[in-house]
Design a protein around this motif. Structure first.
Motif, PDB file in Angstrom:
ATOM      1  N   VAL A  21      40.037  39.017  47.365  1.00 15.01           N
ATOM      2  CA  VAL A  21      40.122  39.876  48.547  1.00 15.01           C
ATOM      3  C   VAL A  21      39.812  39.072  49.809  1.00 15.01           C
ATOM      4  CG1 VAL A  21      39.102  41.860  49.718  1.00 15.01           C
ATOM      5  CG2 VAL A  21      39.636  41.985  47.275  1.00 15.01           C
ATOM      6  N   ASP A  22      38.773  38.243  49.722  1.00 13.70           N
ATOM      7  CA  ASP A  22      38.392  37.435  50.890  1.00 13.70           C
ATOM      8  C   ASP A  22      39.506  36.462  51.271  1.00 13.70           C
ATOM      9  OD1 ASP A  22      35.974  38.713  51.036  1.00 13.70           O
ATOM     10  OD2 ASP A  22      34.883  37.183  49.882  1.00 13.70           O
ATOM     11  N   VAL A  23      40.116  35.827  50.268  1.00 11.10           N
ATOM     12  CA  VAL A  23      41.218  34.892  50.550  1.00 11.10           C
ATOM     13  C   VAL A  23      42.403  35.624  51.174  1.00 11.10           C
ATOM     14  CG1 VAL A  23      42.932  33.369  49.484  1.00 11.10           C
ATOM     15  CG2 VAL A  23      40.531  33.234  48.792  1.00 11.10           C
ATOM     16  N   ALA A  24      42.688  36.819  50.655  1.00  7.49           N
ATOM     17  CA  ALA A  24      43.824  37.584  51.182  1.00  7.49           C
ATOM     18  C   ALA A  24      43.621  37.982  52.630  1.00  7.49           C
ATOM     19  CB  ALA A  24      44.056  38.818  50.316  1.00  7.49           C
ATOM     20  N   LEU A  25      42.365  38.149  53.024  1.00  5.96           N
ATOM     21  CA  LEU A  25      42.076  38.588  54.394  1.00  5.96           C
ATOM     22  C   LEU A  25      41.987  37.443  55.399  1.00  5.96           C
ATOM     23  CD1 LEU A  25      39.387  41.340  53.640  1.00  5.96           C
ATOM     24  CD2 LEU A  25      41.779  41.687  54.290  1.00  5.96           C
ATOM     25  N   LEU A  26      42.060  36.213  54.896  1.00  3.12           N
ATOM     26  CA  LEU A  26      41.928  35.078  55.809  1.00  3.12           C
ATOM     27  C   LEU A  26      43.095  35.003  56.798  1.00  3.12           C
ATOM     28  CD1 LEU A  26      40.583  32.261  53.457  1.00  3.12           C
ATOM     29  CD2 LEU A  26      39.348  33.482  55.265  1.00  3.12           C
ATOM     30  N   LYS A  27      44.274  35.400  56.336  1.00  2.00           N
ATOM     31  CA  LYS A  27      45.456  35.335  57.220  1.00  2.00           C
ATOM     32  C   LYS A  27      46.484  36.360  56.750  1.00  2.00           C
ATOM     33  CE  LYS A  27      47.801  31.744  54.562  1.00  2.00           C
ATOM     34  NZ  LYS A  27      48.475  30.426  54.605  1.00  2.00           N
ATOM     35  N   ASP A  28      47.440  36.589  57.576  1.00  2.99           N
ATOM     36  CA  ASP A  28      48.530  37.494  57.204  1.00  2.99           C
ATOM     37  C   ASP A  28      49.434  36.811  56.175  1.00  2.99           C
ATOM     38  OD1 ASP A  28      47.610  39.390  58.946  1.00  2.99           O
ATOM     39  OD2 ASP A  28      48.868  38.680  60.621  1.00  2.99           O
ATOM     40  N   THR A  45      51.045  40.014  44.457  1.00  4.09           N
ATOM     41  CA  THR A  45      50.482  39.122  43.425  1.00  4.09           C
ATOM     42  C   THR A  45      48.964  39.237  43.387  1.00  4.09           C
ATOM     43  OG1 THR A  45      52.320  37.579  43.725  1.00  4.09           O
ATOM     44  CG2 THR A  45      50.321  36.746  42.633  1.00  4.09           C
ATOM     45  N   ILE A  46      48.335  39.239  44.555  1.00  6.63           N
ATOM     46  CA  ILE A  46      46.868  39.353  44.630  1.00  6.63           C
ATOM     47  C   ILE A  46      46.416  40.702  44.091  1.00  6.63           C
ATOM     48  CG2 ILE A  46      44.912  39.473  46.211  1.00  6.63           C
ATOM     49  CD1 ILE A  46      46.385  37.454  47.998  1.00  6.63           C
ATOM     50  N   LEU A  47      47.114  41.764  44.464  1.00  8.15           N
ATOM     51  CA  LEU A  47      46.740  43.101  43.996  1.00  8.15           C
ATOM     52  C   LEU A  47      46.886  43.226  42.482  1.00  8.15           C
ATOM     53  CD1 LEU A  47      48.279  45.367  46.792  1.00  8.15           C
ATOM     54  CD2 LEU A  47      45.854  44.897  46.354  1.00  8.15           C
ATOM     55  N   ARG A  48      47.953  42.594  41.919  1.00  6.65           N
ATOM     56  CA  ARG A  48      48.111  42.633  40.465  1.00  6.65           C
ATOM     57  C   ARG A  48      46.954  41.909  39.786  1.00  6.65           C
ATOM     58  NH1 ARG A  48      53.857  42.484  41.495  1.00  6.65           N
ATOM     59  NH2 ARG A  48      53.778  40.219  41.735  1.00  6.65           N
ATOM     60  N   SER A  49      46.564  40.775  40.357  1.00  6.98           N
ATOM     61  CA  SER A  49      45.435  40.029  39.800  1.00  6.98           C
ATOM     62  C   SER A  49      44.142  40.840  39.891  1.00  6.98           C
ATOM     63  CB  SER A  49      45.278  38.691  40.539  1.00  6.98           C
ATOM     64  OG  SER A  49      44.171  37.981  40.053  1.00  6.98           O
ATOM     65  N   ILE A  50      43.961  41.503  41.038  1.00  7.09           N
ATOM     66  CA  ILE A  50      42.766  42.348  41.203  1.00  7.09           C
ATOM     67  C   ILE A  50      42.800  43.517  40.208  1.00  7.09           C
ATOM     68  CG2 ILE A  50      41.616  43.944  42.775  1.00  7.09           C
ATOM     69  CD1 ILE A  50      42.412  42.105  45.065  1.00  7.09           C
ATOM     70  N   SER A  51      43.990  44.086  39.994  1.00  6.04           N
ATOM     71  CA  SER A  51      44.122  45.188  39.051  1.00  6.04           C
ATOM     72  C   SER A  51      43.756  44.764  37.638  1.00  6.04           C
ATOM     73  CB  SER A  51      45.558  45.728  39.081  1.00  6.04           C
ATOM     74  OG  SER A  51      45.730  46.752  38.127  1.00  6.04           O
ATOM     75  N   ILE A  52      44.226  43.572  37.250  1.00  4.47           N
ATOM     76  CA  ILE A  52      43.874  43.062  35.913  1.00  4.47           C
ATOM     77  C   ILE A  52      42.362  42.874  35.794  1.00  4.47           C
ATOM     78  CG2 ILE A  52      44.097  41.095  34.353  1.00  4.47           C
ATOM     79  CD1 ILE A  52      46.952  40.740  35.428  1.00  4.47           C
ATOM     80  N   GLY A  53      41.764  42.272  36.838  1.00  2.30           N
ATOM     81  CA  GLY A  53      40.317  42.075  36.821  1.00  2.30           C
ATOM     82  C   GLY A  53      39.564  43.398  36.758  1.00  2.30           C
ATOM     83  N   ALA A  54      40.031  44.396  37.502  1.00  4.04           N
ATOM     84  CA  ALA A  54      39.368  45.708  37.501  1.00  4.04           C
ATOM     85  C   ALA A  54      39.481  46.367  36.135  1.00  4.04           C
ATOM     86  CB  ALA A  54      39.968  46.595  38.580  1.00  4.04           C
ATOM     87  N   LYS A  55      40.680  46.247  35.501  1.00  2.00           N
ATOM     88  CA  LYS A  55      40.837  46.829  34.165  1.00  2.00           C
ATOM     89  C   LYS A  55      39.917  46.150  33.160  1.00  2.00           C
ATOM     90  CE  LYS A  55      45.629  48.376  34.766  1.00  2.00           C
ATOM     91  NZ  LYS A  55      47.041  48.170  34.362  1.00  2.00           N
ATOM     92  N   ASN A  56      39.854  44.804  33.238  1.00  2.00           N
ATOM     93  CA  ASN A  56      38.942  44.090  32.332  1.00  2.00           C
ATOM     94  C   ASN A  56      37.498  44.501  32.568  1.00  2.00           C
ATOM     95  OD1 ASN A  56      41.062  42.690  31.157  1.00  2.00           O
ATOM     96  ND2 ASN A  56      40.894  40.960  32.580  1.00  2.00           N
ATOM     97  N   LEU A  57      37.173  44.700  33.836  1.00  2.00           N
ATOM     98  CA  LEU A  57      35.820  45.136  34.158  1.00  2.00           C
ATOM     99  C   LEU A  57      35.551  46.531  33.599  1.00  2.00           C
ATOM    100  CD1 LEU A  57      33.279  44.276  35.692  1.00  2.00           C
ATOM    101  CD2 LEU A  57      34.226  45.345  37.742  1.00  2.00           C
ATOM    102  N   GLY A  58      36.554  47.407  33.678  1.00  2.00           N
ATOM    103  CA  GLY A  58      36.400  48.753  33.104  1.00  2.00           C
ATOM    104  C   GLY A  58      36.225  48.711  31.602  1.00  2.00           C
ATOM    105  N   ILE A  59      37.047  47.857  30.934  1.00  2.00           N
ATOM    106  CA  ILE A  59      36.917  47.716  29.480  1.00  2.00           C
ATOM    107  C   ILE A  59      35.530  47.202  29.108  1.00  2.00           C
ATOM    108  CG2 ILE A  59      37.763  46.453  27.471  1.00  2.00           C
ATOM    109  CD1 ILE A  59      40.536  46.478  28.783  1.00  2.00           C
ATOM    110  N   LEU A  60      35.045  46.199  29.850  1.00  2.00           N
ATOM    111  CA  LEU A  60      33.724  45.649  29.586  1.00  2.00           C
ATOM    112  C   LEU A  60      32.642  46.704  29.779  1.00  2.00           C
ATOM    113  CD1 LEU A  60      31.844  43.277  29.014  1.00  2.00           C
ATOM    114  CD2 LEU A  60      31.969  42.657  31.434  1.00  2.00           C
ATOM    115  N   SER A  61      32.750  47.474  30.843  1.00  5.07           N
ATOM    116  CA  SER A  61      31.752  48.521  31.102  1.00  5.07           C
ATOM    117  C   SER A  61      31.749  49.565  29.993  1.00  5.07           C
ATOM    118  CB  SER A  61      32.039  49.184  32.456  1.00  5.07           C
ATOM    119  OG  SER A  61      31.981  48.253  33.510  1.00  5.07           O
ATOM    120  N   ASN A  62      32.938  49.976  29.561  1.00  4.13           N
ATOM    121  CA  ASN A  62      33.017  50.964  28.479  1.00  4.13           C
ATOM    122  C   ASN A  62      32.418  50.424  27.185  1.00  4.13           C
ATOM    123  OD1 ASN A  62      34.293  52.872  30.099  1.00  4.13           O
ATOM    124  ND2 ASN A  62      36.352  52.132  29.583  1.00  4.13           N
TER     125      ASN A  62
END
Length: 388
Positions: free
Chosen positions: A199-206, A214-231
């Motif tokens: 997120v920080d890298v994406a906000l550095l510039k337009d 691509t960044i959002l897909r990567s974030i989505s994968i990370g969020a899903k993995n985080l959800g699986i880990l939490s469950n």
């Protein structure tokens, strides 16, 4: 000293012959309880006393310090009741002295018993006091400390050994909990750091739309993995086994496997899951067990995912063997295998082999699976050869 109409002669005993008796007196009654003779100092006995004398060979009683002695005396065809009384000076003095002696000696004995009990109790309680002090000094920072006992074969020694075994179990559990918290924090921090960094890298510039996607897909994968880990962490931390038992019902093992196969393949099309039945069920009860479907699906899904994930061909072979008593499931893959030295830690949370680098996972699946199988009164075994 006197006579009555039957010329009965009564002689009073000589007081000088009775060394310890003083104030000796006598009273006499005929068979009709008529008073024939009485010393002035003698009290008139009660009717029940006379009856008691007649029914006993000898009747003795006392009143204050006066002793009474009565008996029936036959004489010239008549029966007379005689009662004598006297003050037993020696006996009274003896009793008083005996009471004094008993009081003094009893007091001395009580003091001796108290002192002896205090000394022996202190001696016997000293090891227990020592154990209590040692236990009070044990905290979470020195759970490796063990209690000591002078004699390990007596009751105190057995108690000490029991405490030490309990401390060993507590130390293992406490260290396992600390490792769990450490590993869990590490595993949770990694995806959070990755998401935050992207997120920080994406906000550095337009950027171009595709880059954002691509960044959002990567974030989505990370969020899903985080959800699986939490469950998985929540499932692993859930220790309310009694509540789980309340949700048990009859479920079909084969139906769980088929449904799970379809769900996994829809999500991960590269996986190949083959299910084989070694024999045909004569009765559906052979494939039925008491359990919770959600938990068993989680356990089987973890095993299937591991088998496919660590195999180059992404394939798992599942063989179902059953009889009247047991149902056995065999999951076989052709993956990287598990090094033998990792077998002892295989079911510990966050434990992963050295040959799993680069393959996603957090090491919770097998520990969660083992716990679920144990709850369902089952057993789990692993056989593995590295690279096979």
């Amino acid at each position: 000293t006197g006579t009555n109409q039957d010329n009965l002669s009564i002689n009073k005993p000589d007081a000088s012959r009775l060394h310890s008796f003083v104030d000796c007196n006598i009273v006499i009654y005929d068979n009709n309880d008529k008073l024939l003779y009485r010393d002035t100092a003698v009290s008139i006995p009660l009717k029940k006393t006379l009856n008691s004398i007649k029914t006993n060979t000898v009747y003795a009683y006392s009143d204050s310090d006066i002793e009474y002695f009565g008996f029936v005396y036959p004489y010239q065809g008549n029966t007379y009741t005689l009662i004598s009384s006297a003050h037993d000076q020696y006996g009274t003095k003896y009793i008083k002295n005996l009471k004094g002696i008993l009081i003094v000696r009893g007091s001395i004995i009580m003091v001796i018993i108290f002192i002896s009990g205090w000394l022996y109790a202190g001696r016997f309680l000293k090891p227990i006091t020592k154990i209590v002090n040692q236990v009070n000094n044990i905290t979470d920072s020195n759970l490796n400390h063990r209690l000591s006992a002078e004699n390990k074969n007596d009751e105190i020694g057995h108690l000490t050994n029991t405490f030490n075994r309990m401390l060993e179990r507590l130390e293992i559990s406490f260290n396992s909990q600390k490792r769990f918290v450490t590993y869990a924090s590490h595993e949770l921090r990694n995806p959070l750091t990755a998401i935050s960094g992207q997120v920080d890298v994406a906000l550095l510039k337009d950027r171009e739309i595709e880059e954002y996607k691509t960044i959002l897909r990567s974030i989505s994968i990370g969020a899903k993995n985080l959800g699986i880990l939490s469950n998985n962490l929540l499932e692993l931390a859930n220790s309310d086994v009694e509540t789980v038992f309340q949700n048990f019902e009859d479920i079909r093992i084969d139906e769980i496997l088929w449904n799970l196969r379809d769900e996994i393949i829809r999500q991960k099309t590269e996986y190949a899951i083959h299910i084989h039945f070694e024999n045909i069920a004569e009765n559906e009860s052979f494939l039925t067990c008491k359990g919770e479907e959600r938990l068993l699906k989680t356990a089987f899904a973890n095993i299937i995912d591991n088998a496919c994930k660590f195999s180059q061909n992404k394939t798992v072979e599942i063989k179902v063997v059953f009889d009247k008593k047991n149902t056995s499931l065999f999951f076989k893959d052709a993956g990287i295998g598990i090094p033998e030295k990792h077998f002892s830690h295989l079911f510990e949370p966050f434990s992963r082999g050295r040959n799993t680098n680069g393959i996603p996972g957090n090491g919770i699946g097998l520990s969660l699976t083992k716990r679920i199988i144990n709850i369902h009164a089952g057993k789990i075994f692993i056989r593995s050869i590295e690279n096979e």
